[in-house]
Design a protein around this motif. Structure first.
Motif, PDB file in Angstrom:
ATOM      1  N   LEU A 109       3.088  -0.884   4.252  1.00  0.00           N
ATOM      2  CA  LEU A 109       2.846   0.503   3.903  1.00  0.00           C
ATOM      3  C   LEU A 109       4.161   1.109   3.420  1.00  0.00           C
ATOM      4  CD1 LEU A 109       0.549   1.667   6.823  1.00  0.00           C
ATOM      5  CD2 LEU A 109      -0.101   1.307   4.458  1.00  0.00           C
ATOM      6  N   VAL A 110       4.156   1.646   2.202  1.00  0.00           N
ATOM      7  CA  VAL A 110       5.364   2.195   1.596  1.00  0.00           C
ATOM      8  C   VAL A 110       5.322   3.709   1.718  1.00  0.00           C
ATOM      9  CG1 VAL A 110       6.730   2.393  -0.511  1.00  0.00           C
ATOM     10  CG2 VAL A 110       5.500   0.263  -0.011  1.00  0.00           C
ATOM     11  N   CYS A 111       6.320   4.251   2.414  1.00  0.00           N
ATOM     12  CA  CYS A 111       6.343   5.703   2.613  1.00  0.00           C
ATOM     13  C   CYS A 111       7.749   6.156   2.947  1.00  0.00           C
ATOM     14  CB  CYS A 111       5.388   6.106   3.731  1.00  0.00           C
ATOM     15  SG  CYS A 111       5.258   7.896   3.977  1.00  0.00           S
ATOM     16  N   THR A 112       8.404   6.850   2.017  1.00  0.00           N
ATOM     17  CA  THR A 112       9.672   7.466   2.381  1.00  0.00           C
ATOM     18  C   THR A 112       9.402   8.525   3.433  1.00  0.00           C
ATOM     19  OG1 THR A 112      11.658   8.550   1.530  1.00  0.00           O
ATOM     20  CG2 THR A 112       9.552   9.236   0.573  1.00  0.00           C
ATOM     21  N   LEU A 113      10.299   8.640   4.393  1.00  0.00           N
ATOM     22  CA  LEU A 113      10.073   9.571   5.499  1.00  0.00           C
ATOM     23  C   LEU A 113      10.897  10.837   5.376  1.00  0.00           C
ATOM     24  CD1 LEU A 113       9.614   7.077   8.445  1.00  0.00           C
ATOM     25  CD2 LEU A 113       7.895   8.520   7.356  1.00  0.00           C
ATOM     26  N   ALA A 114      11.308  11.173   4.165  1.00  0.00           N
ATOM     27  CA  ALA A 114      11.897  12.489   3.937  1.00  0.00           C
ATOM     28  C   ALA A 114      10.803  13.536   4.137  1.00  0.00           C
ATOM     29  CB  ALA A 114      12.458  12.571   2.521  1.00  0.00           C
ATOM     30  N   ARG A 115      11.157  14.611   4.810  1.00  0.00           N
ATOM     31  CA  ARG A 115      10.199  15.688   5.112  1.00  0.00           C
ATOM     32  C   ARG A 115       8.913  15.102   5.720  1.00  0.00           C
ATOM     33  NH1 ARG A 115      12.738  16.302   0.271  1.00  0.00           N
ATOM     34  NH2 ARG A 115      14.089  18.133   0.094  1.00  0.00           N
TER      35      ARG A 115
ATOM     36  N   VAL B  24       1.511  -5.399  10.122  1.00  0.00           N
ATOM     37  CA  VAL B  24       1.620  -4.119   9.419  1.00  0.00           C
ATOM     38  C   VAL B  24       3.075  -3.669   9.471  1.00  0.00           C
ATOM     39  CG1 VAL B  24       0.791  -1.757   9.217  1.00  0.00           C
ATOM     40  CG2 VAL B  24      -0.743  -3.535  10.082  1.00  0.00           C
ATOM     41  N   THR B  25       3.716  -3.640   8.301  1.00  0.00           N
ATOM     42  CA  THR B  25       5.131  -3.286   8.187  1.00  0.00           C
ATOM     43  C   THR B  25       5.275  -1.941   7.507  1.00  0.00           C
ATOM     44  OG1 THR B  25       5.812  -5.602   8.062  1.00  0.00           O
ATOM     45  CG2 THR B  25       7.347  -3.977   7.181  1.00  0.00           C
ATOM     46  N   LEU B  26       6.203  -1.141   8.000  1.00  0.00           N
ATOM     47  CA  LEU B  26       6.538   0.118   7.337  1.00  0.00           C
ATOM     48  C   LEU B  26       7.765  -0.095   6.457  1.00  0.00           C
ATOM     49  CD1 LEU B  26       6.434   3.156   6.809  1.00  0.00           C
ATOM     50  CD2 LEU B  26       7.703   3.498   8.949  1.00  0.00           C
TER      51      LEU B  26
ATOM     52  N   GLY C  66      -1.989  -2.416  -3.677  1.00  0.00           N
ATOM     53  CA  GLY C  66      -3.273  -1.918  -3.209  1.00  0.00           C
ATOM     54  C   GLY C  66      -3.400  -0.414  -3.366  1.00  0.00           C
ATOM     55  N   HIS C  67      -4.487   0.110  -2.838  1.00  0.00           N
ATOM     56  CA  HIS C  67      -4.775   1.538  -3.019  1.00  0.00           C
ATOM     57  C   HIS C  67      -5.357   2.123  -1.735  1.00  0.00           C
ATOM     58  CE1 HIS C  67      -4.067   1.130  -7.330  1.00  0.00           C
ATOM     59  NE2 HIS C  67      -4.774   0.015  -7.269  1.00  0.00           N
ATOM     60  N   ILE C  68      -4.985   3.358  -1.475  1.00  0.00           N
ATOM     61  CA  ILE C  68      -5.504   4.113  -0.340  1.00  0.00           C
ATOM     62  C   ILE C  68      -6.074   5.426  -0.860  1.00  0.00           C
ATOM     63  CG2 ILE C  68      -4.975   5.213   1.868  1.00  0.00           C
ATOM     64  CD1 ILE C  68      -2.608   3.404   2.174  1.00  0.00           C
ATOM     65  N   GLU C  69      -7.243   5.794  -0.361  1.00  0.00           N
ATOM     66  CA  GLU C  69      -7.811   7.103  -0.680  1.00  0.00           C
ATOM     67  C   GLU C  69      -7.474   8.065   0.453  1.00  0.00           C
ATOM     68  OE1 GLU C  69     -12.130   9.365  -1.256  1.00  0.00           O
ATOM     69  OE2 GLU C  69     -12.061   7.172  -1.033  1.00  0.00           O
ATOM     70  N   ILE C  70      -6.843   9.155   0.099  1.00  0.00           N
ATOM     71  CA  ILE C  70      -6.478  10.164   1.093  1.00  0.00           C
ATOM     72  C   ILE C  70      -6.843  11.537   0.550  1.00  0.00           C
ATOM     73  CG2 ILE C  70      -4.565  11.294   2.309  1.00  0.00           C
ATOM     74  CD1 ILE C  70      -3.177   8.634   2.484  1.00  0.00           C
ATOM     75  N   ARG C  71      -7.560  12.317   1.359  1.00  0.00           N
ATOM     76  CA  ARG C  71      -7.912  13.672   0.964  1.00  0.00           C
ATOM     77  C   ARG C  71      -8.049  14.523   2.211  1.00  0.00           C
ATOM     78  NH1 ARG C  71     -13.571  13.572   1.675  1.00  0.00           N
ATOM     79  NH2 ARG C  71     -14.515  11.499   1.467  1.00  0.00           N
TER      80      ARG C  71
ATOM     81  N   LEU D 131       0.837  -1.201   0.000  1.00  0.00           N
ATOM     82  CA  LEU D 131       0.000   0.000   0.000  1.00  0.00           C
ATOM     83  C   LEU D 131       0.872   1.252   0.000  1.00  0.00           C
ATOM     84  CD1 LEU D 131      -2.811  -0.858   2.603  1.00  0.00           C
ATOM     85  CD2 LEU D 131      -3.072  -0.641   0.135  1.00  0.00           C
ATOM     86  N   PRO D 132       0.794   2.070  -1.033  1.00  0.00           N
ATOM     87  CA  PRO D 132       1.603   3.293  -1.065  1.00  0.00           C
ATOM     88  C   PRO D 132       0.885   4.487  -0.456  1.00  0.00           C
ATOM     89  CG  PRO D 132       0.555   2.966  -3.190  1.00  0.00           C
ATOM     90  CD  PRO D 132       0.108   1.817  -2.313  1.00  0.00           C
ATOM     91  N   LEU D 133       1.628   5.275   0.305  1.00  0.00           N
ATOM     92  CA  LEU D 133       1.135   6.581   0.721  1.00  0.00           C
ATOM     93  C   LEU D 133       1.376   7.566  -0.424  1.00  0.00           C
ATOM     94  CD1 LEU D 133      -0.053   7.265   3.591  1.00  0.00           C
ATOM     95  CD2 LEU D 133       1.099   5.063   3.399  1.00  0.00           C
ATOM     96  N   PRO D 134       0.685   8.692  -0.463  1.00  0.00           N
ATOM     97  CA  PRO D 134       0.847   9.649  -1.566  1.00  0.00           C
ATOM     98  C   PRO D 134       2.305  10.010  -1.823  1.00  0.00           C
ATOM     99  CG  PRO D 134      -1.006  10.300  -0.204  1.00  0.00           C
ATOM    100  CD  PRO D 134      -0.348   9.154   0.508  1.00  0.00           C
ATOM    101  N   GLY D 135       2.692   9.993  -3.094  1.00  0.00           N
ATOM    102  CA  GLY D 135       4.053  10.288  -3.489  1.00  0.00           C
ATOM    103  C   GLY D 135       4.947   9.075  -3.561  1.00  0.00           C
ATOM    104  N   ASN D 136       4.434   7.930  -3.126  1.00  0.00           N
ATOM    105  CA  ASN D 136       5.221   6.692  -3.097  1.00  0.00           C
ATOM    106  C   ASN D 136       4.682   5.634  -4.053  1.00  0.00           C
ATOM    107  OD1 ASN D 136       7.114   6.954  -0.441  1.00  0.00           O
ATOM    108  ND2 ASN D 136       5.144   7.951  -0.088  1.00  0.00           N
ATOM    109  N   GLU D 137       3.806   6.050  -4.955  1.00  0.00           N
ATOM    110  CA  GLU D 137       3.152   5.090  -5.839  1.00  0.00           C
ATOM    111  C   GLU D 137       4.131   4.356  -6.746  1.00  0.00           C
ATOM    112  OE1 GLU D 137       0.201   8.171  -4.562  1.00  0.00           O
ATOM    113  OE2 GLU D 137       2.231   8.233  -5.405  1.00  0.00           O
TER     114      GLU D 137
END
Length: 332
Positions: A53-59, A82-84, A26-31, A5-11
């Motif tokens: 969950l895929v999310c680079t933690l820069a900024r 649940v793995t980061l 997978g897909h996540i809706e975030i707004r 599952l990617p967080l925004p910017g990590n697709e």
């Protein structure tokens, strides 16, 4: 099957990871709500499966709450782990109290992540005064190393490279890159006066002037070390250097300032940037695929999935998650 599952910017990174491992993307809706709070909805089935969950933690300050919400939702919806996947791990620099009253943010951030996830996977974290992530994190952590990938890129793209490290502490890392591709190496002497004030001293490199200098570093944040080195190499008769870094943070205008001094700048894709040339997804996928199932007492699950009571279920049935709540007047 694992769910990525990617967080925004990590697709893009998540897609590469799913392709490398043969897993489901997978897909996540975030707004945003009108009051700027985050809305998070997982659109894929997570029940009884491991979720990454895929999310680079820069900024990280701008998006960390969304990541925490997504992790909590995945667990509540039945994910068995649940793995980061954080290719870049932030808040590692402040590892001591340099002045009275300072927050040691590396410890605080580690406590927050450890309370949110069951596992952490990252690449070349900035371990300075900590011997390993286990000194900070109370969940299982997997630290991967990109030096072989940098070495392979240099061997394929640079003729007669001279590998140059930013400081004495980098010698072991730099020598490993050089040894892998049978290249000479040297290290600089760095004197740091502040976040953006760095002096660099070069050793006598005159015997290698026929080689192409390749400045390597694990992270380019302010870029000052690389900029100062790139300025001084021509004074010893070298051509413009190539820069290869694992994590290209490139704060403020550092990339533009470094670009005019170098022949080429490349980075891994741990942080999305125009310099990305080295993919980390195959490295991470190989680790995940080869990892043995850990005993139950080695996995720190935060809590079991939450059963829905009758009132909660009725609310879900009568209120589609895609609609804005009544308090917003129906405006998203």
């Amino acid at each position: 099957m694992r769910l990525i599952l990617p967080l925004p910017g990590n697709e893009t990174f998540a897609r590469h990871l799913a392709e490398a491992g043969g897993w489901e993307l997978g897909h996540i809706e975030i707004r945003r709500f009108p009051d700027d709070e985050s809305y998070v909805r997982i659109l894929s089935d997570v029940a009884d499966r491991p979720v990454d969950l895929v999310c680079t933690l820069a900024r990280p300050d701008d998006g960390f709450l969304r990541l925490a919400f997504a992790a909590d939702a995945a667990r509540a919806l039945g994910a068995n782990e649940v793995t980061l996947i954080a290719p870049y791990l932030s808040y590692m620099r402040q590892d001591r109290r340099f002045q009275p009253g300072e927050a040691i943010t590396s410890k605080t951030f580690a406590r927050v992540l450890s309370s949110t996830f069951d596992r952490l996977v990252t690449v070349d974290p900035h371990l300075h005064r900590y011997p390993a992530l286990s000194a900070l994190y109370t969940i299982p952590t997997h630290t991967l190393h990109a030096a072989p990938l940098l070495a392979d890129w240099i061997a394929a793209e640079v003729d007669q490279p001279l590998i140059i490290g930013p400081d004495e502490e980098s010698e072991q890392w730099v020598s490993a890159i050089a040894q892998r591709i049978s290249a000479p190496y040297a290290v600089l002497r760095k004197i740091r006066h502040g976040d953006r004030n760095v002096d660099v001293e070069l050793p006598d490199l005159s015997e290698w002037t026929a080689h192409c200098p390749v400045l390597v570093d694990d992270i380019a944040s302010s870029g000052q070390t690389l900029i100062e080195a790139a300025k001084k190499l021509p004074l010893q008769g070298f051509r413009r250097p190539v820069c290869a870094v694992v994590h290209g943070v490139f704060a403020e205008d550092s990339y533009a300032r470094l670009r005019v001094l170098t022949d080429r700048i490349v980075s891994s894709d741990s942080i999305p940037h125009e310099s990305n040339a080295i993919r980390l997804a195959p490295l991470i996928a190989a680790m995940i695929a080869s990892a043995k199932e850990a005993p139950d007492d080695k996995i720190r699950h935060r809590r079991p999935p939450e059963p829905y009571d009758e009132v909660e279920q009725a609310g879900m049935d009568s209120f589609p998650a895609s609609d804005a709540p009544p308090c917003t007047g129906g405006v998203e």
